[in-house]
Write a protein that holds these residues in place. Structure first.
Motif, PDB file in Angstrom:
ATOM      1  N   LEU A 122      -5.039  -0.380  -3.310  1.00 47.69           N
ATOM      2  CA  LEU A 122      -4.518  -1.690  -3.742  1.00 47.69           C
ATOM      3  C   LEU A 122      -3.707  -1.566  -5.023  1.00 47.69           C
ATOM      4  N   LEU A 125      -0.357  -0.038  -4.218  1.00 44.08           N
ATOM      5  CA  LEU A 125       0.554  -1.039  -3.651  1.00 44.08           C
ATOM      6  C   LEU A 125       1.132  -1.933  -4.741  1.00 44.08           C
ATOM      7  N   ALA A 128       3.725   0.033  -6.528  1.00 45.65           N
ATOM      8  CA  ALA A 128       4.943   0.118  -5.728  1.00 45.65           C
ATOM      9  C   ALA A 128       5.736  -1.188  -5.779  1.00 45.65           C
ATOM     10  N   ALA A 129       5.040  -2.309  -5.697  1.00 47.21           N
ATOM     11  CA  ALA A 129       5.733  -3.600  -5.751  1.00 47.21           C
ATOM     12  C   ALA A 129       6.400  -3.805  -7.105  1.00 47.21           C
TER      13      ALA A 129
END
Length: 183
Positions: A122, A125, A128-129
């Motif tokens: 999580l 992610l 990455a966002a």
């Protein structure tokens, strides 16, 4: 001269304090932190602990592989790191607002490997966002953004996890060494 002890209590026995006394002591030792202060501290800590490693990662990547950052200078990579750290701080503050006090108290300090892997995924992610939001407007290609995101995931998530595991294992080894008798 010594005073005689009261007959109601025998010496040497422990007496359990009432819940009220324990609550008062707990309140003095562990004061409650207001939600506003908790959110502010979370955002501040997230920013302070994120910006330096991200800046170093971007700067080293720029020096080692300038094509990944299109030859960006130190100032530009510092700005990228600043923007990234601000996004991470905002997400940490929102996460603190979302979690209730009961969830924080119920958190298990000895997480299982599955929970750690899920949390790592999580956070990767989220990294990455945030990297995409910062690097895409800079005109970098998808491949460059993916490579820089991989560097950030390694620096922000994998290296600290490996370091914590090694420190934990080292601490267990020292404790085991102390408990064994020496010949």
């Amino acid at each position: 001269m010594s005073r005689p002890t009261p007959e109601g209590r025998s010496t040497g026995k422990l007496v359990r304090a009432s819940d009220e006394v324990i609550a008062r002591i707990e309140q003095q030792v562990l004061p409650k932190v207001s939600p506003t202060r908790r959110v502010t501290l979370t955002g501040t800590y997230a920013f302070v602990l994120t910006w330096p490693p991200v800046f170093v990662a971007f700067a080293v990547t720029t020096i080692v592989v300038p094509s990944l950052t299109d030859g960006a200078g130190v100032g530009r990579t510092a700005l990228w790191a600043l923007q990234f750290a601000v996004l991470i701080a905002i997400s940490a503050m929102l996460g603190t607002l979302r979690r209730s006090a009961a969830e924080r108290e119920a958190a298990d300090p000895d997480d299982t490997a599955r929970k750690i892997a899920l949390r790592l995924a999580l956070h990767a992610l989220l990294t990455a966002a945030c990297a995409g939001l910062v690097l895409a407007p800079q005109g970098l290609s998808v491949g460059q953004i993916a490579s820089l995101t991989a560097v950030l995931v390694v620096v922000l998530h994998l290296l600290p996890l490996v370091g914590a595991r090694l420190l934990r294992r080292s601490g267990r080894g020292r404790q085991a060494g102390r408990s064994e008798p020496t010949p």
